[in-house]
Design an enzyme around this catalytic site. Structure first.
Site, PDB file in Angstrom:
ATOM      1  N   TYR A 298       0.849  -1.207   0.000  1.00  0.00           N
ATOM      2  CA  TYR A 298       0.000   0.000   0.000  1.00  0.00           C
ATOM      3  C   TYR A 298       0.888   1.263   0.000  1.00  0.00           C
ATOM      4  CZ  TYR A 298      -4.345   2.591   0.711  1.00  0.00           C
ATOM      5  OH  TYR A 298      -5.421   3.433   0.566  1.00  0.00           O
TER       6      TYR A 298
ATOM      7  N   LYS B 272      -3.061   8.393   2.998  1.00  0.00           N
ATOM      8  CA  LYS B 272      -4.302   8.239   3.783  1.00  0.00           C
ATOM      9  C   LYS B 272      -4.128   8.770   5.207  1.00  0.00           C
ATOM     10  CE  LYS B 272      -7.075   6.270   0.705  1.00  0.00           C
ATOM     11  NZ  LYS B 272      -8.117   7.093   0.021  1.00  0.00           N
TER      12      LYS B 272
ATOM     13  N   ARG C  19     -13.191  -5.185  -4.056  1.00  0.00           N
ATOM     14  CA  ARG C  19     -12.719  -5.304  -5.441  1.00  0.00           C
ATOM     15  C   ARG C  19     -13.339  -4.206  -6.299  1.00  0.00           C
ATOM     16  NH1 ARG C  19     -13.956  -7.464  -9.978  1.00  0.00           N
ATOM     17  NH2 ARG C  19     -15.939  -8.248  -9.195  1.00  0.00           N
TER      18      ARG C  19
HETATM   19  P1  NAD Z   1     -12.677   3.416  -8.053  1.00  0.00           P
HETATM   20  O1  NAD Z   1     -11.586   3.179  -9.025  1.00  0.00           O
HETATM   21  O2  NAD Z   1     -14.018   2.936  -8.406  1.00  0.00           O
HETATM   22  O3  NAD Z   1     -12.753   4.972  -7.688  1.00  0.00           O
HETATM   23  C1  NAD Z   1     -11.612   5.803  -7.655  1.00  0.00           C
HETATM   24  C2  NAD Z   1     -12.015   7.075  -8.356  1.00  0.00           C
HETATM   25  O4  NAD Z   1     -10.984   8.060  -8.283  1.00  0.00           O
HETATM   26  C3  NAD Z   1     -12.310   6.866  -9.851  1.00  0.00           C
HETATM   27  O5  NAD Z   1     -13.620   7.272 -10.146  1.00  0.00           O
HETATM   28  C4  NAD Z   1     -11.316   7.768 -10.530  1.00  0.00           C
HETATM   29  O6  NAD Z   1     -11.827   8.355 -11.704  1.00  0.00           O
HETATM   30  C5  NAD Z   1     -11.103   8.815  -9.453  1.00  0.00           C
HETATM   31  N1  NAD Z   1      -9.915   9.627  -9.719  1.00  0.00           N
HETATM   32  C6  NAD Z   1      -8.623   9.229  -9.815  1.00  0.00           C
HETATM   33  N2  NAD Z   1      -7.839  10.274 -10.142  1.00  0.00           N
HETATM   34  C7  NAD Z   1      -8.656  11.351 -10.219  1.00  0.00           C
HETATM   35  C8  NAD Z   1      -8.446  12.728 -10.535  1.00  0.00           C
HETATM   36  N3  NAD Z   1      -7.225  13.213 -10.826  1.00  0.00           N
HETATM   37  N4  NAD Z   1      -9.511  13.562 -10.526  1.00  0.00           N
HETATM   38  C9  NAD Z   1     -10.744  13.095 -10.251  1.00  0.00           C
HETATM   39  N5  NAD Z   1     -11.005  11.814  -9.956  1.00  0.00           N
HETATM   40  C10 NAD Z   1      -9.973  10.953  -9.951  1.00  0.00           C
HETATM   41  O7  NAD Z   1     -12.176   2.754  -6.682  1.00  0.00           O
HETATM   42  P2  NAD Z   1     -12.765   2.784  -5.187  1.00  0.00           P
HETATM   43  O8  NAD Z   1     -12.144   1.627  -4.522  1.00  0.00           O
HETATM   44  O9  NAD Z   1     -14.235   2.922  -5.215  1.00  0.00           O
HETATM   45  O10 NAD Z   1     -12.080   4.104  -4.586  1.00  0.00           O
HETATM   46  C11 NAD Z   1     -12.806   5.135  -3.945  1.00  0.00           C
HETATM   47  C12 NAD Z   1     -12.090   5.566  -2.667  1.00  0.00           C
HETATM   48  O11 NAD Z   1     -12.178   4.515  -1.720  1.00  0.00           O
HETATM   49  C13 NAD Z   1     -10.609   5.872  -2.826  1.00  0.00           C
HETATM   50  O12 NAD Z   1     -10.277   7.003  -2.031  1.00  0.00           O
HETATM   51  C14 NAD Z   1      -9.954   4.637  -2.245  1.00  0.00           C
HETATM   52  O13 NAD Z   1      -8.668   4.945  -1.758  1.00  0.00           O
HETATM   53  C15 NAD Z   1     -10.912   4.324  -1.126  1.00  0.00           C
HETATM   54  N6  NAD Z   1     -10.862   2.971  -0.553  1.00  0.00           N
HETATM   55  C16 NAD Z   1     -10.927   1.871  -1.365  1.00  0.00           C
HETATM   56  C17 NAD Z   1     -10.890   0.603  -0.804  1.00  0.00           C
HETATM   57  C18 NAD Z   1     -10.923  -0.628  -1.665  1.00  0.00           C
HETATM   58  O14 NAD Z   1     -10.502  -1.694  -1.202  1.00  0.00           O
HETATM   59  N7  NAD Z   1     -11.414  -0.565  -2.888  1.00  0.00           N
HETATM   60  C19 NAD Z   1     -10.803   0.463   0.597  1.00  0.00           C
HETATM   61  C20 NAD Z   1     -10.746   1.603   1.395  1.00  0.00           C
HETATM   62  C21 NAD Z   1     -10.780   2.861   0.801  1.00  0.00           C
HETATM   63  O1  0WE Z   2      -6.991   3.003  -1.646  1.00  0.00           O
HETATM   64  C1  0WE Z   2      -7.045   1.971  -2.286  1.00  0.00           C
HETATM   65  C2  0WE Z   2      -6.729   1.984  -3.769  1.00  0.00           C
HETATM   66  C3  0WE Z   2      -5.598   2.910  -4.041  1.00  0.00           C
HETATM   67  C4  0WE Z   2      -5.078   2.974  -5.435  1.00  0.00           C
HETATM   68  C5  0WE Z   2      -5.132   1.932  -6.356  1.00  0.00           C
HETATM   69  C6  0WE Z   2      -4.569   2.086  -7.610  1.00  0.00           C
HETATM   70  C7  0WE Z   2      -4.554   0.980  -8.631  1.00  0.00           C
HETATM   71  C8  0WE Z   2      -4.364   1.453 -10.041  1.00  0.00           C
HETATM   72  C9  0WE Z   2      -4.441   4.133  -5.799  1.00  0.00           C
HETATM   73  N1  0WE Z   2      -3.878   4.306  -7.007  1.00  0.00           N
HETATM   74  C10 0WE Z   2      -3.940   3.298  -7.907  1.00  0.00           C
HETATM   75  N2  0WE Z   2      -3.322   3.492  -9.116  1.00  0.00           N
HETATM   76  C11 0WE Z   2      -3.421   2.616 -10.152  1.00  0.00           C
HETATM   77  O2  0WE Z   2      -2.799   2.801 -11.206  1.00  0.00           O
HETATM   78  N3  0WE Z   2      -7.369   0.807  -1.629  1.00  0.00           N
HETATM   79  C12 0WE Z   2      -7.595   0.849  -0.214  1.00  0.00           C
HETATM   80  C13 0WE Z   2      -7.420  -0.511  -2.296  1.00  0.00           C
HETATM   81  C14 0WE Z   2      -6.082  -1.150  -2.109  1.00  0.00           C
HETATM   82  O3  0WE Z   2      -5.061  -0.833  -2.902  1.00  0.00           O
HETATM   83  C15 0WE Z   2      -3.966  -1.543  -2.448  1.00  0.00           C
HETATM   84  C16 0WE Z   2      -4.326  -2.316  -1.343  1.00  0.00           C
HETATM   85  C17 0WE Z   2      -5.697  -2.051  -1.114  1.00  0.00           C
HETATM   86  C18 0WE Z   2      -6.523  -2.632  -0.029  1.00  0.00           C
HETATM   87  C19 0WE Z   2      -2.659  -1.550  -2.921  1.00  0.00           C
HETATM   88  C20 0WE Z   2      -1.720  -2.371  -2.295  1.00  0.00           C
HETATM   89  C21 0WE Z   2      -2.062  -3.146  -1.206  1.00  0.00           C
HETATM   90  C22 0WE Z   2      -3.382  -3.132  -0.715  1.00  0.00           C
END
Ligand code: NAD
Ligand code: 0WE
Length: 257
Positions: free
Chosen positions: A155, A162, A192
């Site tokens: 991460y 974060k 996912r």
């Molecule tokens: P997602 O890919 O569906 O959403 C991420 C969004 O960020 C996308 O819509 C993308 O277009 C947007 N984005 C990226 N760069 C951008 C920019 N320059 N300007 C505007 N928008 C931009 O993935 P998600 O998992 O739904 O992510 C949403 C939030 O949840 C993120 O902050 C992520 O860190 C957080 N999060 C995700 C998880 C997980 O496991 N998926 C867990 C905890 C927190």
């Molecule tokens: O916040 C996130 C996603 C963060 C994220 C993911 C990507 C993938 C594609 C930020 N930037 C990018 N850029 C890309 O090009 N999560 C909490 C989901 C997540 O991401 C991980 C995790 C978990 C959980 C990455 C490594 C290890 C665990």
């Protein structure tokens, strides 16, 4: 009457129907909120338009949060259409893919800057621009992950980002509180989504999580959506500056092997 009836919500970070922002959007719609979606790029616009239409939403604006002009234009569009509004959902995070593997200490200056700009500063930039339009009783919500508090393999710079995002939530809560506007974060378990695809080790994380988490299951977009709906409703009227976990209890378990 829904719990969000009469509230207008800006949803930033919808990419597709796996997005956490989509779980939030469905919960908000079910409780009567009026929605505006933003997107970045043509590919995402093509996904967002039909999703928005399925909820009867036609208020869709472009906004790349790395660009102050985009944020300003978004607020002009909201001022013209709504005048004022109530809720900001910030579901945006980004780091370069190569930063999310291997040792954290290999992070580059540029990789660090990008992760902090898109994943951290953007929340403050959007709130600053939106502030004159936000109503009394309003609420700002962002998404975080427990990798901010404890080392999560791969991460890396996102964990550092974060941690800064969570600190921003506390400072923004302090700034906005006198206007009766709240600011919180949901710390979600792994889900996912597009932002989790192609991450090394993510499949194993999803596979092992239910064996460890007290609730013995993964977290869904709907779990997060329901908590977001509660936090942005008047039911959470005295909760601000908090990081609320929606992680099936995972963070409280110490032995995770
Ligand atoms: P997602 O890919 O569906 O959403 C991420 C969004 O960020 C996308 O819509 C993308 O277009 C947007 N984005 C990226 N760069 C951008 C920019 N320059 N300007 C505007 N928008 C931009 O993935 P998600 O998992 O739904 O992510 C949403 C939030 O949840 C993120 O902050 C992520 O860190 C957080 N999060 C995700 C998880 C997980 O496991 N998926 C867990 C905890 C927190
Ligand atoms: O916040 C996130 C996603 C963060 C994220 C993911 C990507 C993938 C594609 C930020 N930037 C990018 N850029 C890309 O090009 N999560 C909490 C989901 C997540 O991401 C991980 C995790 C978990 C959980 C990455 C490594 C290890 C665990």
């Amino acid at each position: 009457m829904g719990l969000l009836t009469g509230k207008r919500a800006l949803i930033m970070g919808l990419a597709n129907d796996n997005s956490i922002a989509w779980g939030i959007s469905k919960a908000f719609h079910a409780e009567g909120a009026e929605l505006c979606f933003t997107y970045v790029g043509d590919a995402i616009e093509k996904r967002v338009r039909p999703l928005a239409a399925s909820l009867g939403v036609d208020f869709i604006e472009p906004c790349n949060v790395d660009n102050d002009a985009d944020i300003d234009n978004l607020m002009v569009a909201i001022k013209n259409r709504w005048g004022t509004f109530d809720i900001i959902i910030h579901a945006i995070g980004f780091a370069k893919k190569e930063e999310l593997a291997g040792d954290y200490l290999n992070v580059t200056r540029e990789g660090f800057r990008i992760a902090m700009d898109i994943s951290v500063y953007s929340l403050t930039a959007v709130v600053k621009a939106a502030r004159p339009l936000l109503n009394n009783g309003g609420s700002v919500l962002t998404l975080t992950y427990h990798g901010s508090q404890q080392v999560a393999q791969n991460y890396n710079v996102m964990g550092v980002a974060k941690a800064a995002l969570e600190a921003s939530v506390r400072y923004l809560a302090s700034d906005l509180g006198p206007d009766n506007i709240r600011c919180n974060a949901i710390s979600a378990g792994p889900i996912r989504t597009l932002a989790a695809s192609g991450i090394s080790g993510f499949k194993d994380l999803l596979k092992n999580f239910p064996d460890v988490a007290p609730l013995r299951r993964l977290v869904t977009q709907e779990d997060v959506g329901n908590m977001a709906m509660f936090l942005c409703s008047d039911l959470a009227s005295a909760t601000t500056g908090e990081i609320i976990y929606v992680d099936a209890g995972f963070r409280n378990v110490s032995v995770k092997i």
